[in-house]
Design an enzyme around this catalytic site. Sequence first.
Site, PDB file in Angstrom:
ATOM      1  N   ASN A 147       0.792  -1.232   0.000  1.00  0.00           N
ATOM      2  CA  ASN A 147       0.000   0.000   0.000  1.00  0.00           C
ATOM      3  C   ASN A 147       0.826   1.285   0.000  1.00  0.00           C
ATOM      4  O   ASN A 147       0.317   2.343  -0.317  1.00  0.00           O
ATOM      5  CB  ASN A 147      -0.986   0.004   1.176  1.00  0.00           C
ATOM      6  CG  ASN A 147      -0.299   0.008   2.521  1.00  0.00           C
ATOM      7  OD1 ASN A 147       0.779  -0.543   2.678  1.00  0.00           O
ATOM      8  ND2 ASN A 147      -0.914   0.631   3.498  1.00  0.00           N
ATOM      9  N   SER A 164       1.783  -6.834   7.644  1.00  0.00           N
ATOM     10  CA  SER A 164       0.819  -7.286   8.652  1.00  0.00           C
ATOM     11  C   SER A 164       1.527  -7.820   9.898  1.00  0.00           C
ATOM     12  O   SER A 164       2.668  -8.304   9.827  1.00  0.00           O
ATOM     13  CB  SER A 164      -0.072  -8.381   8.051  1.00  0.00           C
ATOM     14  OG  SER A 164       0.736  -9.470   7.660  1.00  0.00           O
ATOM     15  N   GLY A 189       4.904 -10.180  10.214  1.00  0.00           N
ATOM     16  CA  GLY A 189       6.039  -9.445  10.791  1.00  0.00           C
ATOM     17  C   GLY A 189       6.521 -10.031  12.110  1.00  0.00           C
ATOM     18  O   GLY A 189       7.737 -10.182  12.327  1.00  0.00           O
ATOM     19  N   GLU A 199       7.124  -2.427  11.404  1.00  0.00           N
ATOM     20  CA  GLU A 199       5.986  -1.495  11.300  1.00  0.00           C
ATOM     21  C   GLU A 199       4.794  -2.328  10.863  1.00  0.00           C
ATOM     22  O   GLU A 199       4.735  -2.771   9.709  1.00  0.00           O
ATOM     23  CB  GLU A 199       6.289  -0.408  10.263  1.00  0.00           C
ATOM     24  CG  GLU A 199       7.439   0.498  10.641  1.00  0.00           C
ATOM     25  CD  GLU A 199       7.158   1.300  11.891  1.00  0.00           C
ATOM     26  OE1 GLU A 199       5.974   1.550  12.205  1.00  0.00           O
ATOM     27  OE2 GLU A 199       8.128   1.673  12.570  1.00  0.00           O
ATOM     28  N   CYS A 215      -2.323   1.456   7.046  1.00  0.00           N
ATOM     29  CA  CYS A 215      -2.116   0.913   8.392  1.00  0.00           C
ATOM     30  C   CYS A 215      -2.811   1.810   9.407  1.00  0.00           C
ATOM     31  O   CYS A 215      -3.380   1.338  10.378  1.00  0.00           O
ATOM     32  CB  CYS A 215      -0.626   0.811   8.700  1.00  0.00           C
ATOM     33  SG  CYS A 215       0.285   2.327   8.388  1.00  0.00           S
TER      34      CYS A 215
HETATM   35  P1  NAD Z   1       1.635  -8.484   4.193  1.00  0.00           P
HETATM   36  O1  NAD Z   1       2.066  -8.778   5.576  1.00  0.00           O
HETATM   37  O2  NAD Z   1       0.773  -9.455   3.485  1.00  0.00           O
HETATM   38  O3  NAD Z   1       2.920  -8.285   3.261  1.00  0.00           O
HETATM   39  C1  NAD Z   1       3.924  -7.349   3.569  1.00  0.00           C
HETATM   40  C2  NAD Z   1       5.199  -7.768   2.884  1.00  0.00           C
HETATM   41  O4  NAD Z   1       5.623  -9.013   3.451  1.00  0.00           O
HETATM   42  C3  NAD Z   1       5.032  -8.020   1.386  1.00  0.00           C
HETATM   43  O5  NAD Z   1       6.209  -7.640   0.716  1.00  0.00           O
HETATM   44  C4  NAD Z   1       4.850  -9.521   1.324  1.00  0.00           C
HETATM   45  O6  NAD Z   1       5.210 -10.068   0.085  1.00  0.00           O
HETATM   46  C5  NAD Z   1       5.813  -9.953   2.416  1.00  0.00           C
HETATM   47  N1  NAD Z   1       5.586 -11.288   2.970  1.00  0.00           N
HETATM   48  C6  NAD Z   1       4.448 -11.995   3.016  1.00  0.00           C
HETATM   49  N2  NAD Z   1       4.687 -13.193   3.626  1.00  0.00           N
HETATM   50  C7  NAD Z   1       5.988 -13.204   3.967  1.00  0.00           C
HETATM   51  C8  NAD Z   1       6.835 -14.129   4.630  1.00  0.00           C
HETATM   52  N3  NAD Z   1       6.374 -15.313   5.068  1.00  0.00           N
HETATM   53  N4  NAD Z   1       8.130 -13.800   4.823  1.00  0.00           N
HETATM   54  C9  NAD Z   1       8.598 -12.621   4.411  1.00  0.00           C
HETATM   55  N5  NAD Z   1       7.855 -11.687   3.777  1.00  0.00           N
HETATM   56  C10 NAD Z   1       6.560 -11.990   3.563  1.00  0.00           C
HETATM   57  O7  NAD Z   1       0.972  -7.029   4.201  1.00  0.00           O
HETATM   58  P2  NAD Z   1       0.329  -6.223   2.993  1.00  0.00           P
HETATM   59  O8  NAD Z   1      -0.998  -6.818   2.681  1.00  0.00           O
HETATM   60  O9  NAD Z   1       1.301  -6.033   1.881  1.00  0.00           O
HETATM   61  O10 NAD Z   1       0.141  -4.786   3.658  1.00  0.00           O
HETATM   62  C11 NAD Z   1      -0.907  -4.508   4.518  1.00  0.00           C
HETATM   63  C12 NAD Z   1      -0.487  -4.658   5.962  1.00  0.00           C
HETATM   64  O11 NAD Z   1       0.650  -3.860   6.217  1.00  0.00           O
HETATM   65  C13 NAD Z   1      -1.548  -4.176   6.919  1.00  0.00           C
HETATM   66  O12 NAD Z   1      -1.572  -5.016   8.044  1.00  0.00           O
HETATM   67  C14 NAD Z   1      -1.065  -2.785   7.280  1.00  0.00           C
HETATM   68  O13 NAD Z   1      -1.584  -2.307   8.505  1.00  0.00           O
HETATM   69  C15 NAD Z   1       0.409  -2.994   7.330  1.00  0.00           C
HETATM   70  N6  NAD Z   1       1.123  -1.732   7.154  1.00  0.00           N
HETATM   71  C16 NAD Z   1       1.760  -1.191   8.226  1.00  0.00           C
HETATM   72  C17 NAD Z   1       2.395   0.046   8.100  1.00  0.00           C
HETATM   73  C18 NAD Z   1       3.087   0.688   9.252  1.00  0.00           C
HETATM   74  O14 NAD Z   1       3.887   1.579   9.015  1.00  0.00           O
HETATM   75  N7  NAD Z   1       2.824   0.283  10.485  1.00  0.00           N
HETATM   76  C19 NAD Z   1       2.401   0.698   6.863  1.00  0.00           C
HETATM   77  C20 NAD Z   1       1.772   0.093   5.788  1.00  0.00           C
HETATM   78  C21 NAD Z   1       1.126  -1.128   5.937  1.00  0.00           C
END
Ligand code: NAD
Length: 468
Positions: free
Chosen positions: A142, A219, A223, A240, A274
Amino acid sequence: MQRQIPVYEPATGEVLAYVPDMSINEVRDAISKAYDALPRIQSIPAYERAKLLMKVAQAIRARKEELARLLTREIGRPIKSTRLILERTARIYELAAQELPHVLTGEFIPLEAYDYPAGNEKRIAFIRREPVGVVGAITPFNFPPDSMAHKVAPALAIGNTVVLKPSRNSPLTETEIAKIITEVGFPEGSINVVTGDSSMIGDEFVNNPKVSLITFTGSSKVGLNLASRAILMGKRVIMELGGSDAMIILEDADLNKAVQAATVGRFDYAGQFCNATKRLIVRDEVYDEFIKRLTESVSKLKIGDPLREDTDVGPLISREAVETMEFFVNDALSKGGRIIYRVSGVPERGFYYPPTILEAPFNSAVWIEEVFGPVLPVARVKDDDEAVELANRTEYGLDASIFSRNFSRAYKLATRIKAGTIFINDTTRLRFDNLPFGGFKKSGIGRESVRDTMIEMSEVKVISYTLD
Ligand code: NAD
């Protein structure tokens, strides 16, 4: 032949581009390139690295329109916002250049003032910061260029190199910016983009001894799993993570401002932030009036093609995201909830979901899980204590907002809410790039601001010298 992964355009549902589906050996090569580039980047004086970061910012600005259009097509965020995002991205690189002299400073300490261990009158110590080494950076779909900037700009400033893993939904703009970073003169290998199986790449970041720090935005579930394994391997982590930000409207609030903040907070970029406003808590005295005005405001949102200049709300990132919103609403209805308002007439082609406001019992998933889309649960509360209790009734703690004209009342509530940033009379959908950003509880580990990240991405070293 190199295997490829499709990147879809959310507004049409069609394939926009392909990126390499890298093998584990290709990922290892990228990590080795980053590792081998460490002496090269660290041999550049810090003031020259700062100048290179300024050039990155200039180059992004020079290509702003083209990059904004690419970003809109890849993530579905309306064009009027993606232009701002590219400008913000450029500023983050500039901020890293400006903050560098303040972070890269040391201390000289004559130890004679402290009598343990014996002989301190002959010792002096220096404290300095050193780069951690290779940073494994994982970004969400996002916020592609700005999340990347929050990781890459501080890393390069301090003299680290980066292996960057974008989301498979949004690798295109980040790949272009990575090219810019090399074109302006950062040494080959300073930044390396890897695409492919997420868990394979994550596991390699955890297990490969050449990676020193993992910075992850995404997520909480992914994380925290990654962080726990990385910590066991002795790595630094910055996390984050998700949020379920509450907005509290007190009866003395400026209702028009609160309505505007809630509309932007929940429905901007179809709620995929987020720090979107994910739960609305309204004092009983103004509940009916507030909901009436909010409904009017949401009904005016223009939903459709994100490349149109007047679009407010575009599509969600994927078909699965649309299905998740359907699940949230159906779950709430099956438990006795009701839809207060839902926008009608969203496009059928592409991954659209109509902005929806609903009342739902507190055992519904909308009140418990992170809702990453345009669905807003609202609750009525009888007093401020109930409002705070409900705001804190979540495993997340990213941001929150409070609307009240009474500063000391709002301030007292702000001190009781467990979240990283509390906005009084503003939307949760803000982030100050020069201030610590991050969350309590499952919303994160550590804080990201350009300065905080530079500190997290460097090791502190004490050098003690005993005089003759
Ligand atoms: P996601 O957790 O699905 O993916 C985030 C990243 O992790 C992507 O690059 C994805 O390919 C990677 N990923 C997925 N599985 C993995 C694994 N097993 N090992 C390593 N990497 C892996 O999240 P998303 O759908 O891309 O983004 C939305 C989420 O991110 C929401 O929960 C949102 O709140 C959070 N977010 C947080 C912030 C913040 O600053 N706190 C900012 C933006 C988004």
